[in-house]
Design a protein around this motif. Structure first.
Motif, PDB file in Angstrom:
ATOM      1  N   SER A 103      -9.321   1.048  13.308  1.00 18.98           N
ATOM      2  CA  SER A 103      -8.298   1.375  14.308  1.00 18.98           C
ATOM      3  C   SER A 103      -7.377   1.831  13.620  1.00 18.98           C
ATOM      4  O   SER A 103      -7.114   2.110  12.535  1.00 18.98           O
ATOM      5  N   ILE A 104      -6.385   2.500  14.379  1.00 20.50           N
ATOM      6  CA  ILE A 104      -5.293   3.208  14.091  1.00 20.50           C
ATOM      7  C   ILE A 104      -4.156   2.439  14.779  1.00 20.50           C
ATOM      8  O   ILE A 104      -4.011   2.370  16.216  1.00 20.50           O
ATOM      9  N   LEU A 105      -3.211   2.043  14.102  1.00 18.37           N
ATOM     10  CA  LEU A 105      -1.925   1.366  14.781  1.00 18.37           C
ATOM     11  C   LEU A 105      -0.635   2.320  14.382  1.00 18.37           C
ATOM     12  O   LEU A 105      -0.633   3.004  13.460  1.00 18.37           O
ATOM     13  N   ASN A 106       0.267   2.403  15.462  1.00 20.85           N
ATOM     14  CA  ASN A 106       1.429   3.169  15.497  1.00 20.85           C
ATOM     15  C   ASN A 106       2.272   2.436  14.583  1.00 20.85           C
ATOM     16  O   ASN A 106       2.693   0.970  15.090  1.00 20.85           O
ATOM     17  N   GLY A 125       3.849   8.821   7.564  1.00 13.03           N
ATOM     18  CA  GLY A 125       4.322   7.706   7.679  1.00 13.03           C
ATOM     19  C   GLY A 125       4.391   6.897   8.903  1.00 13.03           C
ATOM     20  O   GLY A 125       5.093   5.659   9.125  1.00 13.03           O
ATOM     21  N   THR A 126       3.785   7.433   9.867  1.00 11.42           N
ATOM     22  CA  THR A 126       4.128   6.716  11.299  1.00 11.42           C
ATOM     23  C   THR A 126       2.782   6.159  11.843  1.00 11.42           C
ATOM     24  O   THR A 126       3.030   5.242  12.609  1.00 11.42           O
ATOM     25  N   LYS A 127       1.675   6.142  11.216  1.00 12.14           N
ATOM     26  CA  LYS A 127       0.321   5.420  11.705  1.00 12.14           C
ATOM     27  C   LYS A 127      -0.123   4.608  10.559  1.00 12.14           C
ATOM     28  O   LYS A 127       0.086   4.910   9.246  1.00 12.14           O
ATOM     29  N   ALA A 128      -0.940   3.840  10.641  1.00 12.09           N
ATOM     30  CA  ALA A 128      -2.079   2.993   9.750  1.00 12.09           C
ATOM     31  C   ALA A 128      -3.432   2.903  10.306  1.00 12.09           C
ATOM     32  O   ALA A 128      -3.497   2.726  11.455  1.00 12.09           O
ATOM     33  N   LEU A 129      -4.354   3.120   9.263  1.00  8.82           N
ATOM     34  CA  LEU A 129      -5.821   2.889   9.452  1.00  8.82           C
ATOM     35  C   LEU A 129      -6.219   1.539   8.769  1.00  8.82           C
ATOM     36  O   LEU A 129      -5.868   1.162   7.667  1.00  8.82           O
ATOM     37  N   ALA A 130      -6.969   0.602   9.721  1.00  8.22           N
ATOM     38  CA  ALA A 130      -7.376  -0.574   9.280  1.00  8.22           C
ATOM     39  C   ALA A 130      -8.442  -0.985  10.108  1.00  8.22           C
ATOM     40  O   ALA A 130      -8.801  -0.278  11.188  1.00  8.22           O
ATOM     41  N   GLN A 150       0.935  -1.140   0.036  1.00  8.45           N
ATOM     42  CA  GLN A 150      -0.070   0.009  -0.124  1.00  8.45           C
ATOM     43  C   GLN A 150       0.927   1.090   0.029  1.00  8.45           C
ATOM     44  O   GLN A 150       1.869   1.282   0.692  1.00  8.45           O
ATOM     45  N   ALA A 151       0.347   2.256  -0.789  1.00  7.96           N
ATOM     46  CA  ALA A 151       1.149   3.507  -0.964  1.00  7.96           C
ATOM     47  C   ALA A 151       0.324   4.684  -1.210  1.00  7.96           C
ATOM     48  O   ALA A 151      -0.836   4.320  -1.627  1.00  7.96           O
ATOM     49  N   THR A 152       0.322   5.662  -0.598  1.00 10.15           N
ATOM     50  CA  THR A 152      -0.250   6.947  -1.172  1.00 10.15           C
ATOM     51  C   THR A 152       0.425   7.985  -1.423  1.00 10.15           C
ATOM     52  O   THR A 152       1.676   8.263  -1.368  1.00 10.15           O
ATOM     53  N   THR A 153      -0.126   8.907  -2.559  1.00  9.00           N
ATOM     54  CA  THR A 153       0.651   9.970  -2.891  1.00  9.00           C
ATOM     55  C   THR A 153       1.009  11.256  -1.642  1.00  9.00           C
ATOM     56  O   THR A 153       1.850  12.213  -1.636  1.00  9.00           O
ATOM     57  N   MET A 154       0.597  10.968  -0.581  1.00  7.29           N
ATOM     58  CA  MET A 154       0.629  11.886   0.606  1.00  7.29           C
ATOM     59  C   MET A 154       1.651  11.119   1.524  1.00  7.29           C
ATOM     60  O   MET A 154       2.240  12.161   2.389  1.00  7.29           O
ATOM     61  N   SER A 155       2.079  10.182   1.413  1.00 10.79           N
ATOM     62  CA  SER A 155       3.313   9.522   2.364  1.00 10.79           C
ATOM     63  C   SER A 155       4.356   9.143   1.886  1.00 10.79           C
ATOM     64  O   SER A 155       4.654   8.695   0.682  1.00 10.79           O
ATOM     65  N   PRO A 156       5.577   9.354   2.656  1.00 10.31           N
ATOM     66  CA  PRO A 156       6.972   8.864   2.179  1.00 10.31           C
ATOM     67  C   PRO A 156       7.240   7.507   2.369  1.00 10.31           C
ATOM     68  O   PRO A 156       8.246   6.922   2.288  1.00 10.31           O
ATOM     69  N   ARG A 157       6.182   6.710   2.866  1.00 10.26           N
ATOM     70  CA  ARG A 157       6.305   5.186   3.484  1.00 10.26           C
ATOM     71  C   ARG A 157       5.531   4.297   2.444  1.00 10.26           C
ATOM     72  O   ARG A 157       4.451   4.766   1.844  1.00 10.26           O
ATOM     73  N   THR A 183      13.971  -0.847  -0.193  1.00 10.71           N
ATOM     74  CA  THR A 183      14.838  -2.068  -0.181  1.00 10.71           C
ATOM     75  C   THR A 183      14.816  -2.925   1.373  1.00 10.71           C
ATOM     76  O   THR A 183      14.888  -4.068   1.403  1.00 10.71           O
ATOM     77  N   THR A 184      15.173  -2.021   2.305  1.00 12.24           N
ATOM     78  CA  THR A 184      15.304  -2.515   3.514  1.00 12.24           C
ATOM     79  C   THR A 184      13.947  -1.904   4.575  1.00 12.24           C
ATOM     80  O   THR A 184      13.837  -0.690   4.494  1.00 12.24           O
ATOM     81  N   ALA A 185      13.526  -2.904   5.211  1.00 12.97           N
ATOM     82  CA  ALA A 185      12.079  -2.241   6.077  1.00 12.97           C
ATOM     83  C   ALA A 185      12.844  -1.457   7.122  1.00 12.97           C
ATOM     84  O   ALA A 185      13.691  -1.935   7.714  1.00 12.97           O
ATOM     85  N   ARG A 186      12.252  -0.161   7.485  1.00 11.61           N
ATOM     86  CA  ARG A 186      12.435   0.441   8.664  1.00 11.61           C
ATOM     87  C   ARG A 186      11.836  -0.105   9.845  1.00 11.61           C
ATOM     88  O   ARG A 186      12.514   0.037  10.999  1.00 11.61           O
ATOM     89  N   HIS A 187      10.638  -0.451   9.744  1.00  8.77           N
ATOM     90  CA  HIS A 187       9.860  -1.473  10.935  1.00  8.77           C
ATOM     91  C   HIS A 187       9.161  -2.550  10.294  1.00  8.77           C
ATOM     92  O   HIS A 187       8.628  -2.793   9.413  1.00  8.77           O
TER      93      HIS A 187
END
Length: 341
Positions: free
Chosen positions: A113-116, A95-100, A38-45, A73-77
């Motif tokens: 839910s919002i995940l860190n 790039g610090t949270k996720a909605l699901a 998943q990617a969006t035009t808003m996020s650097p992640r 290439t390499t996962a940050r988290h």
């Protein structure tokens, strides 16, 4: 543009060339399904997601990894979330949270839910969609860190640190999206995405046609103005179902990409008139399609019910890319796509 779900590939729209995203190597036993991106035009992640049940797992779980979109290439988290993530997590603008829509172990219903994304902890849970059946992903981030979601034909806005859910628009001109009695509205059947500047939304919407239900892409302002449908079926008499799904915005906000989901075999009922029966016997017509006929299509944000040329691949709205052998091909997929910043 970045493909999501199983086709972990980045396409350069300027050159038409493609490159692979790093795979996790995880998939459920006996299943061909694997990573979802998943990617969006808003996020650097970029976010890589697996919601699978392995033989070694003590219970349902999801695995999430976060990458920089520039390098990928390499996962940050990377970590495991216990329970079931029912919808693809959406990465926040910073790039610090996720909605699901997430269902914790022992819970019957998924909740927004919002995940860190740094720690994997739960930040917030609950919305006006609690208790609803969620079939798509009717939620999106806004560029200021708030998020919006659809409840029936209402657009609701909240934020990770707020307990208030505010209705900001009501789209009264939308047709019914019920699949039983043709009136009123139901929640959870749409995918929603905000434009990069946060002033507009694009969303998929179920609509009745003949004896079946298509799914179209609409755009509107977050204030409720400018509601307009972008897509149209090529033939209103076609008994097959056309599903334009998973819309996404270009970085400049001038284009909307969608995935025309025509995969698998579809069977549509046809009821011809009969002079002998009060209730004519149903007949069916079938059409076997596949990923080769499920094209990625792009519409101008100013489009107004533009038809495509399915089953002929549409040269007006399609994307042409270079395959590994250097030959050009129209972009089709079993999966949706999204733009990178």
């Amino acid at each position: 543009m970045n493909s999501t779900w199983q086709a972990a590939t980045v396409f350069d729209l300027q050159t038409g060339e493609m490159s692979r995203l790093p795979v996790s190597g995880l998939k459920a036993p006996g299943s061909g399904e694997g990573d979802e991106w998943q990617a969006t035009t808003m996020s650097p992640r970029l976010l890589r997601f697996n919601d699978i049940q392995l033989a070694t797992d003590p219970g349902p779980n999801a695995r999430i990894a976060v990458f920089d979109s520039a390098t990928s290439t390499t996962a940050r988290h990377e970590w495991r979330v216990e329970g079931r993530v029912e919808t693809q997590p959406l990465v926040s603008p910073d790039g610090t949270k996720a909605l699901a829509f997430y269902r914790s172990s022992g819970s019957e219903n998924p909740r927004l839910s919002i995940l860190n994304l740094v720690t994997g902890t739960l930040v917030k849970q609950g919305s006006l969609l609690d208790g609803e059946t969620i079939l798509d992903n009717p939620v999106t981030w806004l560029p200021d860190g708030r998020y919006a979601y659809l409840v029936e034909n209402r657009l609701i806005v909240s934020s990770p640190d707020s307990s208030t859910e505010t209705e900001v628009a009501r789209f009264t001109a939308l047709p019914s999206n019920r699949t039983s009695n043709w009136t009123g509205y139901v929640s959870g059947q749409s995918s929603l995405v905000a434009s990069p500047d946060g002033t507009r939304i694009a969303f998929s919407w179920v609509e009745k046609r003949g004896n079946g239900f298509d799914k179209h892409v609409w755009v509107a302002g977050v204030d409720g103005t400018g509601l307009r449908r972008l897509t149209k079926v090529p033939d209103e008499t076609d008994p097959l179902t056309f599903r334009f799904v998973s819309p996404g915005w270009s970085p400049d906000g001038q284009w909307v990409v969608a995935h025309l989901d025509m995969s698998a075999t579809q069977t549509a009922p046809v009821f011809p008139p009969s002079p002998y029966d009060d209730i004519p016997p149903p007949q069916t017509v079938s059409g076997t399609t596949g990923c080769g006929n499920s094209q990625i299509v792009i519409f101008s944000v100013g489009a107004d019910r533009e038809a495509i040329s399915w089953p002929t691949l549409d040269a007006t709205h399609g994307v042409r890319v270079k395959e590994a052998d250097g030959k050009a091909a129209w972009l089709t997929s079993c999966s949706p796509v999204s733009w990178l910043p």
